[in-house]
Design a protein around this motif. Structure first.
Motif, mmCIF file in Angstrom:
data_model
loop_
_atom_site.group_PDB
_atom_site.id
_atom_site.type_symbol
_atom_site.label_atom_id
_atom_site.label_comp_id
_atom_site.label_asym_id
_atom_site.label_seq_id
_atom_site.Cartn_x
_atom_site.Cartn_y
_atom_site.Cartn_z
ATOM 1 N N PHE A 228 -6.336 -10.367 -1.888
ATOM 2 C CA PHE A 228 -5.676 -9.068 -2.097
ATOM 3 C C PHE A 228 -5.218 -8.924 -3.542
ATOM 4 N N ASN A 229 -5.469 -7.735 -4.115
ATOM 5 C CA ASN A 229 -4.821 -7.358 -5.361
ATOM 6 C C ASN A 229 -4.581 -5.860 -5.349
ATOM 7 N N VAL A 230 -3.561 -5.449 -6.058
ATOM 8 C CA VAL A 230 -3.122 -4.058 -5.997
ATOM 9 C C VAL A 230 -4.207 -3.101 -6.496
ATOM 10 N N GLY A 231 -4.935 -3.501 -7.537
ATOM 11 C CA GLY A 231 -5.968 -2.626 -8.084
ATOM 12 C C GLY A 231 -7.027 -2.273 -7.054
ATOM 13 N N ASN A 232 -7.507 -3.284 -6.317
ATOM 14 C CA ASN A 232 -8.506 -3.015 -5.280
ATOM 15 C C ASN A 232 -7.933 -2.171 -4.155
ATOM 16 N N ALA A 233 -6.677 -2.438 -3.801
ATOM 17 C CA ALA A 233 -6.050 -1.668 -2.731
ATOM 18 C C ALA A 233 -5.948 -0.195 -3.108
ATOM 19 N N MET A 234 -5.620 0.085 -4.361
ATOM 20 C CA MET A 234 -5.559 1.469 -4.802
ATOM 21 C C MET A 234 -6.959 2.068 -4.922
ATOM 22 N N GLY A 235 -7.908 1.242 -5.388
ATOM 23 C CA GLY A 235 -9.255 1.734 -5.603
ATOM 24 C C GLY A 235 -9.991 2.089 -4.327
ATOM 25 N N ARG A 236 -9.665 1.421 -3.216
ATOM 26 C CA ARG A 236 -10.392 1.714 -1.984
ATOM 27 C C ARG A 236 -9.922 2.999 -1.316
ATOM 28 N N ASN A 237 -8.774 3.571 -1.764
ATOM 29 C CA ASN A 237 -8.247 4.772 -1.114
ATOM 30 C C ASN A 237 -9.269 5.903 -1.080
ATOM 31 N N LYS A 238 -9.958 6.118 -2.196
ATOM 32 C CA LYS A 238 -10.904 7.236 -2.246
ATOM 33 C C LYS A 238 -12.042 7.062 -1.256
ATOM 34 N N HIS A 239 -12.380 5.815 -0.925
ATOM 35 C CA HIS A 239 -13.449 5.591 0.038
ATOM 36 C C HIS A 239 -12.987 5.928 1.455
ATOM 37 N N ILE A 240 -11.719 5.701 1.745
ATOM 38 C CA ILE A 240 -11.191 6.094 3.055
ATOM 39 C C ILE A 240 -11.278 7.599 3.227
ATOM 40 N N TYR A 241 -10.819 8.336 2.227
ATOM 41 C CA TYR A 241 -10.841 9.800 2.315
ATOM 42 C C TYR A 241 -12.262 10.341 2.382
ATOM 43 N N THR A 242 -13.137 9.814 1.538
ATOM 44 C CA THR A 242 -14.468 10.420 1.431
ATOM 45 C C THR A 242 -15.411 9.987 2.545
ATOM 46 N N LEU A 243 -15.019 9.052 3.389
ATOM 47 C CA LEU A 243 -15.800 8.727 4.580
ATOM 48 C C LEU A 243 -15.345 9.531 5.791
ATOM 49 N N SER A 244 -14.307 10.350 5.627
ATOM 50 C CA SER A 244 -13.717 11.067 6.758
ATOM 51 C C SER A 244 -13.996 12.560 6.676
ATOM 52 N N ASP A 245 -13.571 13.274 7.725
ATOM 53 C CA ASP A 245 -13.635 14.740 7.746
ATOM 54 C C ASP A 245 -12.285 15.356 7.422
ATOM 55 N N ARG A 246 -11.228 14.675 7.827
ATOM 56 C CA ARG A 246 -9.858 15.112 7.571
ATOM 57 C C ARG A 246 -8.989 13.875 7.419
ATOM 58 N N ALA A 247 -7.800 14.050 6.864
ATOM 59 C CA ALA A 247 -6.912 12.913 6.669
ATOM 60 C C ALA A 247 -5.516 13.261 7.165
ATOM 61 N N LEU A 248 -4.849 12.263 7.736
ATOM 62 C CA LEU A 248 -3.482 12.406 8.232
ATOM 63 C C LEU A 248 -2.621 11.303 7.636
ATOM 64 N N VAL A 249 -1.602 11.706 6.887
ATOM 65 C CA VAL A 249 -0.625 10.756 6.361
ATOM 66 C C VAL A 249 0.519 10.660 7.357
ATOM 67 N N ILE A 250 0.723 9.465 7.895
ATOM 68 C CA ILE A 250 1.812 9.268 8.859
ATOM 69 C C ILE A 250 3.150 9.240 8.136
ATOM 70 N N ASP A 251 3.247 8.418 7.111
ATOM 71 C CA ASP A 251 4.469 8.341 6.300
ATOM 72 C C ASP A 251 4.106 7.892 4.889
ATOM 73 N N SER A 252 4.845 8.401 3.905
ATOM 74 C CA SER A 252 4.611 8.019 2.521
ATOM 75 C C SER A 252 5.924 7.923 1.778
ATOM 76 N N ASP A 253 6.020 6.924 0.911
ATOM 77 C CA ASP A 253 7.149 6.871 -0.007
ATOM 78 C C ASP A 253 7.003 7.989 -1.032
ATOM 79 N N LEU A 254 8.109 8.332 -1.673
ATOM 80 C CA LEU A 254 8.085 9.384 -2.676
ATOM 81 C C LEU A 254 7.790 8.801 -4.047
ATOM 82 N N GLY A 255 6.676 9.231 -4.649
ATOM 83 C CA GLY A 255 6.374 8.878 -6.027
ATOM 84 C C GLY A 255 5.850 7.490 -6.275
ATOM 85 N N ARG A 256 5.555 6.732 -5.242
ATOM 86 C CA ARG A 256 5.050 5.374 -5.473
ATOM 87 C C ARG A 256 4.274 4.894 -4.251
ATOM 88 N N GLY A 257 3.445 3.887 -4.486
ATOM 89 C CA GLY A 257 2.715 3.268 -3.392
ATOM 90 C C GLY A 257 1.323 3.837 -3.206
#
Length: 461
Positions: A228-257
């Protein structure tokens, strides 16, 4: 590899871009996604495919490669890592890992459509790869979500299963794990996009049943044994969104993460409609709605289906059409405009965009590894049927000279201005301008550097 051998192109791309575990001691690093995109465009301009670089004749073309950081010595070294690759493939095959590249028909069309040259050169995975083109609801949230948030996540995932919808998630603990568990336990399918440890996850007892039954596919653009490293974790986010039809955020911190940053990127890029749990436990939920997210106040078991809820949402989005099966035009990475004549959104399934009206020089370069589903991926055919490996570069250069003549008759131009006016990438404009100057068909001026027609001559005089 696993249930299918590597295609000739994928083998070449893996040598160029893959990591096998000993790179720290090697003189040259593998190509990044951006560097590979540059190389792919260079190959395409010459009517070549990645597999051509595995032949002696193909490697002779490397002498003409002038792109920054893509020196022939580096590519020769990377292509010579056959032993390291073979050892890595042996390790990965024991975990059922398969590999596909952008030129393979199985490569997810959603990724190529949304990310274009930003799509990863390689995808590593385990499970039924056909699930990658089925889309679904991306469910995203914190690793440290509350019990209430996790329970809702499982309920929504189970509701997806009842309606025949899949779930896309990140494979981490917390919301990701709850989403995938809720979907597979209810009999639906799930796509897990991992930032690390794909090999470990592929042999994990918790995942094996879903993988074997064809209800789970795990995929990653990263080295299968990476930690695990933070860069890869952030980088894979776009692949989650672009493999889907819609996205649902359950909970998010404000301004970080990662959840916050990934949601903001989706809102900026407008890949898929973004919903945010309302009310939620996260401090950033309300802020995401203010920035364009849509309130998700769906009540599981309340008499309304998820499909009905999404269809009545005030977003103006209709249910996304399936990405078209086509040879996609991939824009230069600095160009965010749409292809001329192309619609702003995906056409209905089976629709095509035509590029006949695009002028030869102004047309954006097509990634040589982006092919239609029917294109061969074996080493037997190294160029697409419409390509003549010897003629297109010459024809395009002559067209460039003709257009350059017209442009320089009006004024002197800098390299950037030539690239912009002729619809070229800077690297290609630089290469052809140098050729025009060397052949005395144009003149390079200094202070400042700019180009003009040769005095008392023309480009064809």
């Amino acid at each position: 590899m696993s249930d299918q051998a590597l295609s000739a192109d994928t083998e070449a791309v893996l040598l160029l871009c893959g990591r096998f575990g000993g790179e720290r001691q090697e003189p040259f690093p593998p190509l990044s996604t951006r560097e590979y995109g540059t190389l792919a465009k260079w190959l395409n301009l010459r009517g070549l495919r990645p597999a051509d670089l595995m032949t002696e004749a193909g490697r002779e073309h490397l002498a003409d490669l002038h792109e920054a950081k893509l020196e022939p010595q580096r590519l020769e070294f990377l292509l010579g890592r056959g032993t390291a690759m073979a050892l890595a493939l042996e390790r990965w095959s024991r975990g059922g890992i398969w590999i596909i590249s952008r030129g393979d028909s199985e490569f997810p069309k959603r990724l190529k459509h949304h990310l274009k040259h930003g799509a990863p050169p390689l995808l590593y995975g385990a499970g039924d790869r056909t699930l990658l083109d089925r889309g679904g609801l991306a469910i995203i949230g914190s690793r440290n979500a509350s019990d209430g948030a996790l329970e809702l996540t499982r309920e929504v995932a189970a509701q997806c299963a009842r309606e025949g919808l899949g779930v896309v998630s990140g494979g981490a603990r917390g919301v990701d794990a709850a989403a995938m568990q809720g979907a597979t336990e209810a009999g639906s399918y799930a796509i897990g996009v991992l930032a690390s440890d794909l090999l470990k996850a592929s042999v994990n007892r918790q995942n094996r049943l879903g993988l074997q039954e064809g209800r789970l596919v795990l995929v990653s653009p990263f080295y299968p044994e990476s930690g695990f490293n933070v860069g890869n974790a952030m980088g894979r986010n776009k692949h989650i969104y672009t493999l889907s039809d819609r996205a649902l955020v359950i909970d998010s911190d404000l301004g970080r993460g990662g959840t916050w940053e990934g949601a903001l990127e989706d809102l900026r890029q407008q890949w898929v409609p973004l919903y945010v749990r309302t009310p939620g436990d996260g401090s950033g939920n309300a802020a995401l709605i203010e920035k364009g997210g849509m309130a998700f106040d769906f009540s599981v078991g309340g008499g309304e289906t998820l499909t009905e809820f999404f269809n009545r949402s005030p977003s103006g989005f209709e249910r996304p059409a399936e990405p078209e099966v086509q040879r996609a035009i991939e824009l230069p990475e600095t160009d965010e405009t749409a292809v001329a004549g192309a619609p702003d959104s995906l056409p209905p399934s089976g629709g095509e965009r035509h590029q006949e009206s695009l002028p030869a020089v102004a047309a954006p370069a097509v990634d040589s590894t982006t092919l239609p589903d029917s294109a061969p991926t074996s080493g037997a055919s190294l160029a697409t049927p419409s390509m003549d490996a010897s003629k297109p570069p010459l024809d395009m250069y002559q067209d460039f000279l003709s257009k350059l003549t017209q442009a320089l008759e009006r004024e002197t131009l800098t390299e950037d201005q030539v690239a912009k006016q002729l619809g070229l990438e800077k690297a290609q404009a630089r290469t052809w301008l140098k050729k025009a100057v060397d052949s005395k068909r144009a003149e390079k001026l200094t202070r400042p550097v700019r180009y003009s027609l040769r005095k008392q001559s023309s480009l064809f005089g």
